[in-house]
Design an enzyme around this catalytic site. Structure first.
Site, short mmCIF file in Angstrom:
data_model
loop_
_atom_site.label_atom_id
_atom_site.label_comp_id
_atom_site.label_asym_id
_atom_site.label_seq_id
_atom_site.Cartn_x
_atom_site.Cartn_y
_atom_site.Cartn_z
N LYS A 173 -51.79 -79.67 11.60
CA LYS A 173 -50.52 -79.88 12.28
C LYS A 173 -50.75 -80.86 13.42
O LYS A 173 -51.79 -80.79 14.10
CB LYS A 173 -50.00 -78.53 12.81
CG LYS A 173 -48.61 -78.62 13.47
CD LYS A 173 -48.10 -77.24 13.91
CE LYS A 173 -46.72 -77.34 14.57
NZ LYS A 173 -46.21 -76.02 14.99
N SER A 178 -41.40 -74.59 13.64
CA SER A 178 -41.71 -75.99 13.89
C SER A 178 -42.75 -76.57 12.94
O SER A 178 -42.84 -77.79 12.80
CB SER A 178 -42.23 -76.16 15.32
OG SER A 178 -43.47 -75.49 15.47
N SER A 198 -42.96 -70.13 14.17
CA SER A 198 -43.18 -71.49 13.65
C SER A 198 -44.17 -71.59 12.50
O SER A 198 -44.29 -72.65 11.89
CB SER A 198 -43.66 -72.42 14.77
OG SER A 198 -42.57 -72.80 15.57
#
Lengths: 485, 478
Positions: free
Chosen positions: A76, A151, A175
């Protein structure tokens, strides 16, 4: 190749069916071929990946390899990577190259894993749909009209579309679990402190936790083995031994006590989703588990509590992005105030600014007691709910998200409705507990996730519970059609 | 109207740790800009603070030395504000729960009395960097070497009643932190700096007047001047029927005045909240006892002991215990002098201190060590040297000519105590000055000094003065 489990890939590498360089090229090719449709990567680092792959092949040849040596993954874009841009989905860090690796990245590289690239995400991890990214929204591989969740939408979509075998992610209010649910994959948020936050760009420090995205619980367990553990550079990191998460996956579920919180099955829950969760719970009954109704009476307080604490912490955490030392700086600042105002005004997107303002307000003199302090008290009540529940049950189950993936644009102009999509995940962060989401069915073409919440540092049990379900179901094996080949 | 001054001081003492409070970067002063700032000090994304245990130990040591409560659990908080030399946009400090609270320090007053000054709290925090406004052609340079240096902020109660008391308190505190070896006390380099809260009120009034805070005063002299200026300013305002505004003021050393920086209305809202990157700081009893066991003898008890053990006056004991090095030096001199407590005190505070001062040297770096000075004092005590000759020997030692005995030997400075030799010298002087002998015998007593001087000249000052006096009188009066 792209449907192989980590165990199969590791075996293939050892049996010389393919090399790490071939495997890496294979996934880089898939990214090149498919990512235009879903926008799950912000940065693809092919040269870097191939170098790592060569080193991995060397290690495999020398017999220096460990279990995941040579296996590609995606990070990420919230985890700092030495020499490769770390944008955190923001214009503010579009030019930022960290001179260090995050603890998580260091561990993955140390284990010989190959980083394919950095995945798309909501700006500074603030969002539940991946629509706040400076680099454009991610599309859900199951339905390109739908959001992937957020997210960590990029990591979830990349894993779902088989562009990477596994990915890292972070979870501050859902998330990891919510995008895993919306993209039909397995996502685990560990106990707060289990995974180092060093080099992980902070959103809300007391809630942020790194974790894993994979197609199966087994793969998730193997990646967690790599990234979990104490890091002296993170004062909130837990000094606790890390079990082998792969070793207990097959343990029996006979006698497992599952709690279903009545508050997670009330009004806001989509009836189709509810039906799928009920069916999943029935599978567990068949596996020998006992199911009982429980109550988490302060569930309704979780969202408002979270939306005081998380913005408060973020308002302070994001102060360092001031245009002075790194990151975005406005053109032709006339004075210091102008430099601050325009650098931050132009560098941050709307949702980030909204949360900075909410948080600044909540911490202001005269409001601190009414908001921040009160929220901290409520946080204790929410934790106590879970503590009481875990006196009676081993794990708690429910839906990860009240609905399946919504459409792009559907909620982006209504922040509160967006915030409510995290209603079942947020309390877990406030309590610091581990939670995971596994695929449990579909409503139309859109996946539904089952959330399983465990007690502190009980990740092994969670993965075991998820794995046994995946032994008797095939939801996790289904691939979104356009990416199946 | 009679006015009473009320002063409270906030002292920032830079702790003498090798590395910073939340990072591993070095704290040494004076390095090239930005060479001692790591990713944590620069506030780069994703990096996290890790507390330096040594800084905590030093804070606890200070707390124990001022009889304070050491919190078993204290909390680091963020003080949020934007400034270019504050990299994270917040300073990590302690706010509601400081590590040290409720201490006290006894200061000596000019009238010889003492006064107890309360210490409200002492908390750990990180320093900011420096903004440099010169040499950048209208731009500002930022040096982050100092960012993250550990500070102990020591806050006094408003117990001080004059600028002199404030200075006495500050000096005592500086001496204490140096005794504890937790701060070098260097005010020029900013390792020990002071903010003063000053207000005035009519004598007899119980409520506090409106205060002004004077920022960053970096010498004892400036503290005294700044406070006195501020007292005058406030009394002047009040006597003209105006009011004192609560504000932050800056001392301008060049003009010798304070001027307004910002008023209360402009005061910042720092939005303090507990730092979620740091766990609460726990100081357990066992560790605290370990720290207590290493507490050195402190100035007050050392002074008491010097008076009792060496029979020194309160003044001498206070001077000799004003720093740990000086006190240790005195004790070493006293020992090698063979217990000449008074002589040792006089020499350490007198010629030795004067020579240090003259050459700007520290005790550890000066040419005369304690054994040498003690050896010199032995030779005074056993009458080998007169006080006057001893001064010559001391200077020779200072010049590096060796220890007292070898200088005495080399220069033939041994005092003449042989009665015959002194008598012979007297006889020669008397024979050479018949006129003066007659005048003396006619009643001009003052001439005794003349004869002493002549004999001393003849013996190059080596005649034992007591013997000389006695023999001279005997001869003149016979």
């Amino acid at each position: 190749m792209h449907d192989k489990t980590l165990t199969e890939l590791a075996a293939g590498l050892r049996a010389k069916e393919f090399s790490s360089v071939e495997l890496t090229r294979y996934f880089l090719d898939r990214i090149a071929r498919y990512d235009g449709q879903i926008n799950s990567f912000i940065t693809v680092c092919a040269d870097y990946a191939l170098q790592q792959a060569q080193a991995a092949d060397q290690a495999l040849a020398n017999g220096d390899a460990v279990s995941l040596t040579g296996i590609p993954l995606a990070q990420k874009d919230i985890f700092c990577t030495d020499g490769i841009r770390t944008s955190c989905g923001s214009r503010m860090l579009d030019n930022f190259i960290a001179p260090y690796d995050a603890g998580v990245v260091e561990r993955c590289s140390g284990a010989g894993m190959v980083m394919l690239g950095k995945t798309n995400m909501d700006e500074f991890a603030m969002g539940s749909s991946n629509e706040t990214s400076y680099y454009g929204p991610v599309h859900n591989p199951w339905d390109r009209e739908a959001v992937p969740g957020g997210s960590s939408g990029g990591s979830a979509a990349a894993v779902a579309a088989r562009l990477t075998p596994v990915a890292t992610a972070t979870d501050t209010g859902g998330s990891i679990r919510q995008p895993a649910s919306l993209c039909g994959i397995t996502g685990l948020k560990p106990t707060y402190g289990r995974v180092s936050r060093f080099g992980m760009i902070a959103f809300a420090s007391s809630l942020d936790q790194g974790g894993v995205m994979a197609r199966s619980a087994e793969d998730a367990a193997l990646l967690l083995n790599v990234i979990a553990g104490f890091d002296e550079r993170d004062s909130t990191s837990a000094e606790q031994t890390v079990p082998d998460y792969g070793a207990t996956l097959d343990e029996t579920l006979a006698g497992l006590k599952i709690g279903l919180p009545e508050e997670y099955f009330s009004d806001g829950l989509d009836t189709e989703v509810a039906r799928i969760i009920d069916a999943a719970v029935d599978e567990y009954r068949k596996l020998g588990a006992e199911v009982k109704a429980i109550s988490l009476p302060n569930t309704g307080l979780a969202v408002p509590t979270y939306y005081v604490i998380a913005p408060a912490e973020c308002s302070s955490n994001l102060s360092r992005f001031d245009g002075v030392r790194f990151g975005y700086r406005c053109e032709n600042a006339v004075d210091l105030e102008d430099l601050y105002k325009r650098s931050r005004g132009e560098g941050f997107g709307a949702e980030v600014k909204r949360r900075i303002m909410i948080g600044t307000y909540a911490l202001s003199a005269g409001y601190y007691d009414a908001y921040y302090l009160k929220a901290q008290q409520l946080r204790h009540l929410i934790s106590d709910d879970f503590a009481k529940a875990f006196e009676e049950v081993d794990v708690i189950m429910g839906p990860t998200s009240p609905t399946v993936a919504f459409n792009l644009g559907e909620k982006s102009s209504d922040p509160v409705s967006m915030y409510l999509s995290d209603i079942y995940t947020i309390a877990v962060n406030l309590a610091g507990l581990p939670g995971l989401s596994i695929p449990a069915g579909f409503v139309g073409s859109r996946p539904v996730g089952l959330q399983i919440i465990g007690n502190y540092f009980n990740e092994a049990r969670l993965l075991n519970v998820a794995h046994r379900f995946q032994q008797v179901t095939d939801w996790h094996l289904r691939a979104p059609q356009p990416f199946a080949d | 109207m009679e006015w009473e001054t009320v002063i409270g001081l906030e002292i920032h003492a830079q702790l003498a740790t090798r590395s910073k409070i939340f990072s591993g970067a070095a704290t040494a002063y004076g390095a090239e800009p930005n060479t001692q700032a790591c990713a944590v000090d620069l506030g780069l994304p994703g990096v996290l603070p890790v507390l330096n245990r040594e800084a905590v130990r030093m804070a606890c040591l200070f707390g124990l030395a001022v009889d304070a409560e050491i919190a078993q659990r204290s909390v680091f908080a963020r003080k949020n504000y934007f400034y270019p030399d504050l990299p994270k946009g917040y300073q990590i400090s302690q706010y509601e729960l400081p590590v040290v609270s409720k201490g006290r320090l006894i200061i000596e007053l000019e009238d010889g009395g003492t006064k107890t000054i309360g210490i409200t709290r002492a908390h750990l925090e990180e320093d900011a960097g420096k903004s440099l406004h010169e040499d950048f052609h209208g731009m500002t340079g930022i040096d982050l070497n100092r960012a993250g240096t550990p500070l102990l902020e020591i806050v006094s109660e408003p117990d001080l009643r004059s600028a002199r008391e404030a200075v006495a308190y500050m000096k005592k505190l500086r001496s204490l932190v140096r005794y504890l070896e937790i701060c070098d006390g260097n005010m020029q380099e900013g390792s020990f700096r002071c903010d003063a809260n000053v207000s005035v009120r009519p004598v007899g009034e119980k409520r506090l007047g409106t205060r002004a805070e004077i920022k960053n005063i970096n010498s004892f002299r400036f503290v005294e001047r700044a406070i006195n200026f501020e007292i005058e300013r406030q009394i002047d305002l009040l006597e003209r029927g105006e009011t004192v505004v609560q504000e932050t003021r800056l001392y301008d050393a060049a003009r010798g005045e304070t001027r307004s920086m910002r008023s209360k209305e402009e005061a910042m809202d720092y939005r303090y909240f507990p730092d979620p990157d740091l766990l609460p700081l726990h100081v357990d009893t066992a560790w605290l006892e370990e720290i207590r066991a290493l507490l050195p003898e402190l100035p007050d008890s050392k002074k008491e002991r010097f008076m009792f053990e060496y029979g020194l006056t309160s003044y001498d004991a206070a001077v000799l215990t004003s720093s740990r090095e000086l006190a240790d030096f005195y004790e070493a001199v006293e020992k090698s002098s063979g217990g000449e407590t008074r002589l040792a005190a006089n020499w350490v505070m007198g010629d030795f201190a004067a020579a240090l001062n003259r050459d700007g040297l520290e005790i550890g770096a000066c040419p005369v060590n304690a054994r040498m000075l003690g050896g010199l004092i032995r030779r005074i005590a056993d009458n080998t040297l007169s006080g006057k000759i001893a001064k010559q020997v001391f200077e020779a030692m200072w010049e590096g000519e060796g220890d007292a005995d070898s200088i005495i030997e080399k220069r033939g400075l041994k005092q003449i105590t042989d009665t015959g030799a002194i008598e012979q010298a007297i006889d020669e002087v008397l024979a050479a000055n018949p006129e003066q002998v007659n005048q003396y015998r006619a009643g001009k007593d003052k001439l005794l000094g003349f004869f002493v001087g002549q004999v001393m000249k003849a013996t190059q000052g080596k005649a034992n003065p007591a013997q000389l006096n006695q023999l001279l009188k005997e001869k003149l009066n016979s």
